[in-house]
Write an enzyme that holds these catalytic residues in place. Structure first.
Site, PDB file in Angstrom:
ATOM      1  N   ASP A  32       0.654  -1.183  -0.015  1.00  0.00           N
ATOM      2  CA  ASP A  32      -0.058   0.149   0.027  1.00  0.00           C
ATOM      3  C   ASP A  32       0.747   1.403   0.008  1.00  0.00           C
ATOM      4  OD1 ASP A  32      -2.305   1.599   0.827  1.00  0.00           O
ATOM      5  OD2 ASP A  32      -3.121  -0.135   0.947  1.00  0.00           O
ATOM      6  N   SER A  85      -6.645   4.004  -2.225  1.00  0.00           N
ATOM      7  CA  SER A  85      -6.936   2.576  -1.797  1.00  0.00           C
ATOM      8  C   SER A  85      -8.267   1.977  -2.466  1.00  0.00           C
ATOM      9  CB  SER A  85      -6.893   2.464  -0.619  1.00  0.00           C
ATOM     10  OG  SER A  85      -5.714   2.628   0.145  1.00  0.00           O
ATOM     11  N   HIS A 144     -11.939  11.114  -0.468  1.00  0.00           N
ATOM     12  CA  HIS A 144     -13.042  10.892   0.140  1.00  0.00           C
ATOM     13  C   HIS A 144     -14.180  11.895  -0.138  1.00  0.00           C
ATOM     14  CE1 HIS A 144     -11.323   8.041   3.207  1.00  0.00           C
ATOM     15  NE2 HIS A 144     -10.463   8.707   2.992  1.00  0.00           N
ATOM     16  N   ARG A 174      -4.060  15.202   5.573  1.00  0.00           N
ATOM     17  CA  ARG A 174      -3.884  13.594   5.126  1.00  0.00           C
ATOM     18  C   ARG A 174      -3.763  13.624   3.619  1.00  0.00           C
ATOM     19  NH1 ARG A 174      -3.335   9.031   8.142  1.00  0.00           N
ATOM     20  NH2 ARG A 174      -3.889   7.050   7.258  1.00  0.00           N
ATOM     21  N   ARG A 210      -9.899  14.386  11.120  1.00  0.00           N
ATOM     22  CA  ARG A 210     -10.562  13.208  10.708  1.00  0.00           C
ATOM     23  C   ARG A 210      -9.987  11.890  11.226  1.00  0.00           C
ATOM     24  NH1 ARG A 210      -7.822  12.024   4.769  1.00  0.00           N
ATOM     25  NH2 ARG A 210      -8.458   9.810   5.460  1.00  0.00           N
ATOM     26  N   ARG A 217     -12.033   3.501  10.336  1.00  0.00           N
ATOM     27  CA  ARG A 217     -12.690   2.669   9.148  1.00  0.00           C
ATOM     28  C   ARG A 217     -12.654   1.005   9.886  1.00  0.00           C
ATOM     29  NH1 ARG A 217      -8.552   4.076   4.336  1.00  0.00           N
ATOM     30  NH2 ARG A 217      -6.515   3.518   5.392  1.00  0.00           N
ATOM     31  N   ALA A 291     -16.452   5.133   0.671  1.00  0.00           N
ATOM     32  CA  ALA A 291     -17.270   4.286   1.773  1.00  0.00           C
ATOM     33  C   ALA A 291     -16.523   4.061   2.892  1.00  0.00           C
ATOM     34  CB  ALA A 291     -17.242   3.219   1.122  1.00  0.00           C
ATOM     35  N   LYS A 365      -6.423  -1.937   6.741  1.00  0.00           N
ATOM     36  CA  LYS A 365      -6.385  -2.164   5.463  1.00  0.00           C
ATOM     37  C   LYS A 365      -7.074  -3.595   5.050  1.00  0.00           C
ATOM     38  CE  LYS A 365      -3.517   1.325   4.184  1.00  0.00           C
ATOM     39  NZ  LYS A 365      -4.051   2.285   3.200  1.00  0.00           N
ATOM     40  N   ASP A 434       2.232   3.446   3.047  1.00  0.00           N
ATOM     41  CA  ASP A 434       0.856   4.188   2.888  1.00  0.00           C
ATOM     42  C   ASP A 434       0.746   4.505   4.556  1.00  0.00           C
ATOM     43  OD1 ASP A 434      -1.277   5.495   1.655  1.00  0.00           O
ATOM     44  OD2 ASP A 434      -2.527   4.398   3.179  1.00  0.00           O
TER      45      ASP A 434
HETATM   46  O1  LIG Z   1      -8.342   7.234   4.080  1.00  0.00           O
HETATM   47  C1  LIG Z   1      -7.056   7.314   4.140  1.00  0.00           C
HETATM   48  O2  LIG Z   1      -6.419   6.878   5.048  1.00  0.00           O
HETATM   49  C2  LIG Z   1      -6.496   8.420   3.197  1.00  0.00           C
HETATM   50  O3  LIG Z   1      -7.398   9.324   3.074  1.00  0.00           O
HETATM   51  C3  LIG Z   1      -6.266   7.783   1.932  1.00  0.00           C
HETATM   52  O4  LIG Z   1      -5.495   6.569   1.896  1.00  0.00           O
HETATM   53  P1  LIG Z   1      -5.732   5.187   1.294  1.00  0.00           P
HETATM   54  O5  LIG Z   1      -6.401   5.649   0.246  1.00  0.00           O
HETATM   55  O6  LIG Z   1      -4.573   4.567   1.031  1.00  0.00           O
HETATM   56  O7  LIG Z   1      -6.754   4.558   2.236  1.00  0.00           O
HETATM   57 MN   LIG Z   2      -3.607   2.486  -0.321  1.00  0.00          MN
HETATM   58 MN   LIG Z   3      -3.405   6.342   2.005  1.00  0.00          MN
END
Ligand SMILES: O=C(O)[C@H](O)COP(=O)(O)O
Ligand SMILES: [Mn+2]
Ligand SMILES: [Mn+2]
Length: 571
Positions: A32, A85, A144, A174, A210, A217, A291, A365, A434
């Site tokens: 990632d 992602s 997002h 971020r 955030r 998540r 989402a 993840k 990431d």
């Molecule tokens: O949600 C997050 O952490 C970032 O805005 C984007 O990161 P990701 O796409 O790697 O989840």
């Molecule tokens: Mn990612």
């Molecule tokens: Mn990311």
């Protein structure tokens, strides 16, 4: 986009590949936030020791290449949109390019269709007597949410009858530069003041950073969502201010403050009363299109029965998401824009063709390598063939404090799954590039990249032992460039001469290199000797990976998939 529609009613059976055998164990590794960029002191993948990954690049030039991971290659509105992602894993797993949420919302807003849809009609019924609350990420990152979409929605909603509007803002830092919260709040205040001039009672009511407030998540930490609930819905937070601008400015005075982690705050009137808690008869719209970081709040807003935290009060509201965030759960049941219908993913094809699949990552993840990979679908296609395993992520500690994250644990689980020979595909996401990259912490990112390399080594050794095949790639860039740059590519400095840290995913501003590419490598003892990357496909991206993986399992990919990256030469 989605130029070749999925063949409705066509059989699911995949033809056997004429040259590649079935039955090999295939390790699918997604790193990632791991892009490819020229060597540079701010390329922390380059700075970190990564011998395993370096060897793949140097060792087999016909089995290592770059593919696109951003913009239109992954269904985003333009090539100025960085990858992320969701769209990355959607493309990797689906093998087809779909117009993604950001683009679908753009189209719905520009055509005005958003106001004609069932979702808007549903919330509109409360405009006469109730308040419209808009909750979401205040950002133009395009990952997002997007600020211009919020602006259009505010204008459109007021033109379609909303008389009292409260915005609940989550500061970003971020997907955009840390500190930009101040500018976004200023711009939003200007818009709200224009609405007030037109007689709409419009204000910012609450907010927070955030990563600390609301946008958790995969159920990593419900306390994050509770803090948001208390501020947005109950109007309660440890910090109270007369305006949002004062809030972000004051909260940022703490030397350790950061937009991502600002504490929750509420805006109060002269008498100290919160200006916009959510009440019976109100409407709530969560305006993020993506989402993963809205599902938890959506559950709190929608589910009558809910035990993740004490909501204290569960107001009777009309709630709609910008999109429906989970098609399986039908959550939320009302939404303003229909999400992309991602169909016939490689996961479903392979499961229907008897391929046994194991997928694993750590919590932060886990949904990427399962839910996003499978076209935003939760659950198994065939529980008797599949096993998805989640390793709990650290809770309450920023990832720069534990930059190794669970990379080794994921690798060990993958190794065990490979060696068990119970699975034909073992798929993982390794998160460090990431998640640690987003913290902007240089030393920690280097440690995280090294841990990633060590994890890859474990997985490749297991593949070696069982005579299997590996395919390793990434979903977008992050750790390979952590400096904000000018148009010529030179790092930008702040007023104290310090290079500005880029915490977001990457989008190279240098015109000649303006696309972000990620590496892809194949190998392992099970790979037939004549397999190599094709040279006749200059414009390839993440969506080409699914057909490639199907080939490695010994199947031809369906015709409507983006073409495979590999060919077999010689006898
Ligand atoms: O949600 C997050 O952490 C970032 O805005 C984007 O990161 P990701 O796409 O790697 O989840
Ligand atoms: Mn990612
Ligand atoms: Mn990311």
């Amino acid at each position: 986009m989605a130029t070749r529609p999925p063949p409705e009613g066509k059989p699911w059976e995949l033809a056997a590949h004429p040259r590649l055998a079935k039955g090999k164990v295939v390790g699918v590794v997604v790193l990632d936030g791991w892009g490819e960029a020229p060597p540079d002191p701010f390329n922390y993948i380059h700075v970190a020791e990564t011998p395993t990954l370096d060897a793949l690049k140097k060792g087999a030039p016909e089995r290592w290449r770059l593919i696109k991971a951003h913009g239109t290659a992954v269904g985003l509105p333009t090539d100025d949109d960085m990858g992320n992602s969701e769209v990355g894993h959607n493309a990797l797993g689906a093998g087809q390019i779909y117009a993604q949420g950001a683009k679908l919302v753009d189209l719905a807003l520009s055509s005005g269709k958003i106001y004609e849809g069932e979702g808007f009609k549903y919330i509109q019924q409360s405009f006469e007597n109730g308040t419209l609350h808009l909750i979401g990420l205040l950002s133009d990152g395009g990952v997002h949410s997007r600020f211009d979409q919020l602006q259009l929605l505010l204008k459109g909603a007021s033109e379609h009858g909303a008389k009292r509007i409260r915005v609940h803002v989550l500061t970003d830092g971020r997907d955009v530069l840390d500190g930009s919260s101040v500018r976004f709040v200023e711009m939003l205040e200007e818009d709200l003041s224009r609405l007030r001039d037109k007689g709409v009672n419009a204000r910012i009511a609450s907010g927070g950073g955030r990563m600390y407030v609301t946008m958790d998540r995969y159920e990593n930490d419900w306390q994050v969502v509770k803090r948001g609930w208390d501020a947005h819905v109950l109007g309660e937070a440890p910090h109270k201010f007369k305006s949002a601008l004062e809030a972000v400015k004051k909260l940022r005075e703490d030397p350790k403050a950061n937009d991502q982690y600002l504490p929750p705050f509420v805006i109060v009137d002269e008498s100290g009363k919160p200006v916009g808690p959510v009440q019976d008869g109100d409407t709530v719209v969560t305006f993020n299109f993506r989402a993963d970081r809205m599902v938890m709040l959506a559950k709190a807003l929608e589910y009558e029965n809910f035990d993740k935290f004490d909501r204290v009060r569960f107001p009777k509201i009309r709630y709609a998401g910008m999109l429906q965030y989970d098609g399986e759960l039908k959550l939320p049941s009302h939404y303003l824009v229909a999400p992309p219908q991602i169909e016939r993913t490689s996961g479903e094809y392979l499961a229907r063709n008897g391929v046994r699949i194991y997928a694993c990552s750590e919590t932060v993840k886990f949904g990427h390598v399962t839910f996003f990979w499978n076209g935003n679908r939760s659950g198994y296609f065939n529980p008797s063939l599949e096993k998805y395993e989640e390793i709990p992520s650290d809770i309450g500690i920023p990832f720069n404090v534990q930059p190794k994250m669970k990379a080794l644990e994921i690798a060990q689980k993958a190794r065990d799954a490979i060696l068990s020979r119970k699975f034909d595909q073992v798929r993982v996401n390794i998160a460090n590039g990431d998640m640690v990259g987003h913290t902007g912490d240089i030393e920690a990112t280097i440690v995280g990249c090294k841990a990633t390399d060590e994890a890859v080594k474990i997985i490749l050794e297991a593949i070696e032992q069982v005579g299997g095949i590996f395919i390793l790639t990434a979903d977008h860039g992050n750790a390979e460039d952590m400096a904000k740059r000018d148009k010529s590519g030179k790092p930008l400095r702040d007023k104290d001469g310090k290079v500005q840290t880029l915490t977001s995913h990457t989008l190279n501003p240098v015109s000649a290199l303006s696309s972000v590419k990620v590496p892809i490598a194949i190998g392992g003892p099970g790979l037939a000797p004549g397999v190599r990357f094709r040279k006749d496909l200059p414009c390839t991206g993440l969506a080409n990976v699914a057909a490639t993986v199907m080939n490695l399992h010994g199947f031809e990919a369906p015709d409507h998939y983006e073409p495979t990256l590999i060919e077999v030469v010689g006898n």
